[in-house]
Design a protein around this motif. Structure first.
Motif, short mmCIF file in Angstrom:
data_model
loop_
_atom_site.label_atom_id
_atom_site.label_comp_id
_atom_site.label_asym_id
_atom_site.label_seq_id
_atom_site.Cartn_x
_atom_site.Cartn_y
_atom_site.Cartn_z
N LEU A 109 0.84 -1.20 0.00
CA LEU A 109 0.00 0.00 0.00
C LEU A 109 0.87 1.25 0.00
CD1 LEU A 109 -2.90 1.17 0.23
CD2 LEU A 109 -2.64 1.09 2.70
N ALA B 195 -15.64 -2.25 -13.31
CA ALA B 195 -14.62 -3.22 -12.93
C ALA B 195 -13.44 -3.13 -13.87
CB ALA B 195 -15.22 -4.63 -12.95
N ILE C 211 -8.24 -7.19 -15.39
CA ILE C 211 -6.87 -7.47 -14.94
C ILE C 211 -6.30 -8.64 -15.72
CG2 ILE C 211 -5.44 -8.06 -12.95
CD1 ILE C 211 -7.64 -6.99 -11.19
N VAL D 75 -0.13 -11.01 -4.01
CA VAL D 75 -0.54 -10.97 -5.42
C VAL D 75 0.61 -10.38 -6.22
CG1 VAL D 75 -2.50 -10.39 -6.87
CG2 VAL D 75 -2.64 -10.08 -4.42
N TRP E 48 -3.11 1.31 -9.28
CA TRP E 48 -4.22 1.33 -8.32
C TRP E 48 -5.37 0.48 -8.85
CZ3 TRP E 48 -4.08 4.29 -3.74
CH2 TRP E 48 -5.24 4.22 -2.97
N LEU F 204 -5.19 -2.00 -10.91
CA LEU F 204 -4.84 -3.42 -10.89
C LEU F 204 -4.97 -4.00 -9.49
CD1 LEU F 204 -1.73 -3.41 -13.24
CD2 LEU F 204 -3.97 -4.39 -13.71
N LYS F 205 -4.73 -3.16 -8.48
CA LYS F 205 -4.79 -3.65 -7.11
C LYS F 205 -6.21 -3.56 -6.54
CE LYS F 205 -2.17 -3.09 -2.82
NZ LYS F 205 -2.33 -4.44 -2.32
N TYR F 206 -6.89 -2.44 -6.83
CA TYR F 206 -8.26 -2.26 -6.36
C TYR F 206 -9.15 -2.03 -7.58
CZ TYR F 206 -5.49 -1.23 -2.23
OH TYR F 206 -4.57 -1.29 -1.22
N PRO F 207 -9.58 -3.08 -8.26
CA PRO F 207 -10.17 -2.94 -9.60
C PRO F 207 -11.58 -2.38 -9.60
CG PRO F 207 -10.27 -5.20 -8.91
CD PRO F 207 -9.59 -4.46 -7.80
N GLN F 208 -11.76 -1.22 -9.05
CA GLN F 208 -13.10 -0.64 -8.99
C GLN F 208 -12.99 0.84 -9.31
OE1 GLN F 208 -14.41 0.86 -5.30
NE2 GLN F 208 -16.00 -0.65 -5.20
#
Lengths: 393, 297
Positions: free
Chosen positions: B16, B122, B125, B141, B210, B212-216
């Motif tokens: 993070l 979404a 990825i 991951v 970001w 790719l890590k938090y896909p929203q």
């Protein structure tokens, strides 16, 4: 240079206007003049713009569909008056006042979102001209509690929490659970409390909730909470909250190698959960109101056919509930044989075994529907029906 | 807390933190040159992510091509933003530029709500980023391993540009004194455009990571990260690139550890960033790595 900055200011002003005007809801015509007694007015307030516009749109679909199928009652035409509460509690209160005093409706339907319904409920309670209201999917107990004029066709959160606690104990076989709660959401906090009460009773263990953590609406990283759950000894995770954050919780749990079942509430039934969480959504379990494959009553079939014909897609649970709110309203007016709001109110309160699209509705002394809940899971990227839980008699 | 769980928390914090660091570099660089806090940085970050999203989902481009296009377009957007919102105010008081930055930020956010819609999207990825590795009981991951590497590369390249190239020398000169640089024959406007372009490239890379890590994706996704990375930059000493990286790591690790050690406080993790900001401003206003500047009269 100065021209350019002026231009920018101009663009900013225009854009603010543009944002303000998006999806502007047509103001309904209040006075229909001569045919005043010929129509029965039903007011509908919903979040048609703002953060919850998607939910409001689903309920609007349901009311409109029901109106198309049943446009008349007592030989008079029914006129629907839609008011936008802009996803705002104060606007909801204003909407209720307006429907009661200006539009002189006989009955009110709405709103998606317990908070909006509670705010409007205060106005309905205070108003001199008493008008009954029927909520479709607002599940917080406070909507109808202490309000003789507010009813709803859905079950309430204590029952939903109870259903999921039973599922965790009986089906999952969990003796210890962990909570991740959306702290800024009344719905999630309430649901967690009701789950906890039931679960402690079932296990007889006062420490059955081994871990409890919170997050704020809009958070995106839950790795710290989930990592701690890993060593807490929990056998299931209960994570009530908004679907966007919940989808990220599912995804991050999988990434951390957590294989515990994840349980939640009715908010999860949106396509975004599956899109955002992907594989990680497989196997999550949640309670909801209705499933198109579990045909509950004859009305369900009628609703499904009509919906399919008009929109050509699978209906959401809240659409079925909004449909029910409208047909229950018409049924009550018929039983009251009058357009007087007080007579209609008494008729609604007496509702028993009414066959709705989302199950049989019997209202209890608080005006809440006592009805069964549906448990669903995600399988192969689709919401799949698991079982139906009947209310405790 | 067992050792492997502690390690897991540490890994979460570092992953993070490196994301915060990546964004904070962009903030701090623009400030270092222009003495301007670019409040629209978080929104440029959001825009970069959306461009990558549409390149992948609407034009069906492979992920690497989408990322390159997103970075290029965001870079151009950053330069246009500077030209239209900041350059006309070059000789105005600093407060006007800051207000203009806030205005630009609101404009981009609201336009994004109108154009992209408010419902979350979404982010697709590629499998290479979502592989789950298990190293000695610690799950990670692959994207969480890639982010620190990219942060390190960005830091190295930026350091090289600023300290070892002609453009970098001009940037440093501009940061000291506009007028004198202009007299020395430096094209101040193009140096500033270059700075903004680089800052926007960093924002786009940060946004893609970001995503790719938090896909929203939501139109307001740049708001909170933007604020937090601004804090990270201030904590590290605003204007100092290495300080921004350190500030980012402190923030990331701090947020994770506060939740790890005290679940009851987990609702207050955002407050951690702001409390940290207040403490730093009280104790060492120039930040951890910042030099105390002497105001010349």
């Amino acid at each position: 240079m100065r021209k350019l900055s002026l231009l920018l200011v101009f663009v900013i002003v225009i854009s603010i206007f543009a944002v303000g005007c998006v999806e502007k809801v047509e103001a309904p015509k209040g006075d229909s003049g001569a045919e005043k007694d010929e129509v029965i007015k039903i007011g509908v307030f919903q979040p048609l713009t703002g953060a919850n516009a998607a939910g409001g749109a689903l309920e609007k679909e349901g009311v409109e569909l029901a109106h198309e199928l049943y446009p008349e009652v007592l030989g008079k035409k029914v006129e629907l008056i839609f008011v936008d509460n802009k996803s705002d509690k104060i606007e909801s209160a204003n909407a209720a006042t307006r429907l009661i005093n200006k539009d002189k409706v006989s009955l009110i339907i709405g709103s998606w979102g317990s908070g909006f319904s509670i705010a409007a409920g205060e106005e309905i309670k205070k108003a001199e001209r008493k008008v009954p209201a029927i909520g479709a999917s607002c599940t917080n107990p406070l909507v109808t509690k202490g309000n003789d004029y507010y009813f709803r066709v859905c079950f309430i959160d204590p029952f939903q929490g109870n259903v999921m606690a039973n599922y965790a104990y009986n089906e999952v076989g969990a003796k210890k659970v962990a909570f991740i709660i959306e702290k800024t959401n009344d719905y999630a906090v309430g649901l967690a409390k009701f789950f906890e009460d039931t679960f402690k009773e079932l296990t007889g263990d006062d420490k059955a909730v081994v871990y409890e953590a919170f997050y704020n609406t809009g958070d995106q990283d839950f790795t710290a909470q989930l990592t701690s759950i890993k060593e807490s000894g929990a056998e299931a995770i209960f994570a009530p909250g908004n679907f966007t954050e919940s989808a990220l919780i599912m995804k991050q749990a999988k990434e951390l190698g957590i294989e515990l079942p994840i349980l939640g509430g009715d908010t999860w039934e949106t396509p975004e959960v599956i899109k955002i969480a992907g594989d990680a959504a497989e196997g999550v379990v949640f309670s909801t109101f209705f499933d198109a494959h579990a045909k509950l009553t004859d009305t369900t079939t009628e609703f499904l056919d009509a919906y399919k014909e008009k929109y050509d897609k699978e209906p959401a649970a809240v659409t079925a509930l909004a449909f029910d709110a409208y047909i229950l309203a018409l049924d009550a007016i018929e039983r009251a044989d009058s357009t007087d709001p007080t007579a209609i109110r008494d008729a609604i309160a007496a509702t028993k075994d009414f066959p709705g699209a989302a199950g049989v509705v019997t209202l209890d002394e608080n005006g809440d529907a006592v009805k069964s809940a549906v448990i669903k899971t995600v399988k192969d990227g689709k919401f799949t029906y698991l079982t139906t839980v009947d209310p405790a008699k | 807390m067992s050792f492997s769980i502690f390690l897991q928390h540490l890994v979460n914090g570092i992953s993070l933190g490196s994301l915060y660091a990546l964004l904070a570099i962009g903030y701090t660089m623009v400030y270092g040159i222009l003495r301007l806090i670019n409040f629209a940085h978080g929104d440029v970050f959001m825009l970069g992510t959306y461009i990558a999203f549409y390149a992948m989902t609407s034009f069906f481009l492979p992920w690497w091509m989408s990322f390159l296009i997103a970075i290029a377009l965001t870079c151009i957007f950053g330069i246009i933003l500077e030209r239209s919102a900041y350059r006309p105010l070059r000789n105005s008081p600093r407060i006007s530029v800051m207000i203009s930055a806030i205005g630009a930020s609101f404009l981009i956010q609201n336009l994004a709500i109108v154009i992209f819609g408010g419902r979350p999207k979404a982010f697709p990825i590629a499998p290479i980023f979502s592989r789950i590795l298990n190293i000695g009981g610690v799950s990670i991951v692959s994207v969480s391993l890639i982010i620190p590497v990219i942060t390190a590369i960005a830091l190295y390249i930026l350091n090289y540009i600023v300290n070892h190239t002609k453009v970098g020398m001009a940037m440093r000169a501009v940061s000291r004194d506009y007028e004198a640089s202009r007299l020395m024959g430096i094209d101040v406007n193009s140096i500033i455009s270059f700075t903004f372009g680089t800052g926007s490239v960093l924002a786009a890379i940060g946004g893609i990571m970001w995503g790719l890590k938090y896909p929203q994706l939501i139109p307001l996704m740049g708001l909170m990260p933007g604020l937090k990375c601004f804090i990270a930059a201030v904590v590290g000493g605003i204007g100092n690139i290495r300080g921004a990286v350190i500030g980012g790591f402190i923030l990331g690790l701090g947020e994770i550890m506060i939740v790890a050690f005290s679940p009851a406080l987990s609702g207050y993790r955002d407050a951690f960033a702001f409390v940290l900001l207040i403490i730093i401003l009280l104790v060492k206003p120039s930040g951890l790595m910042g030099q105390n500047t002497v105001e010349k009269v």
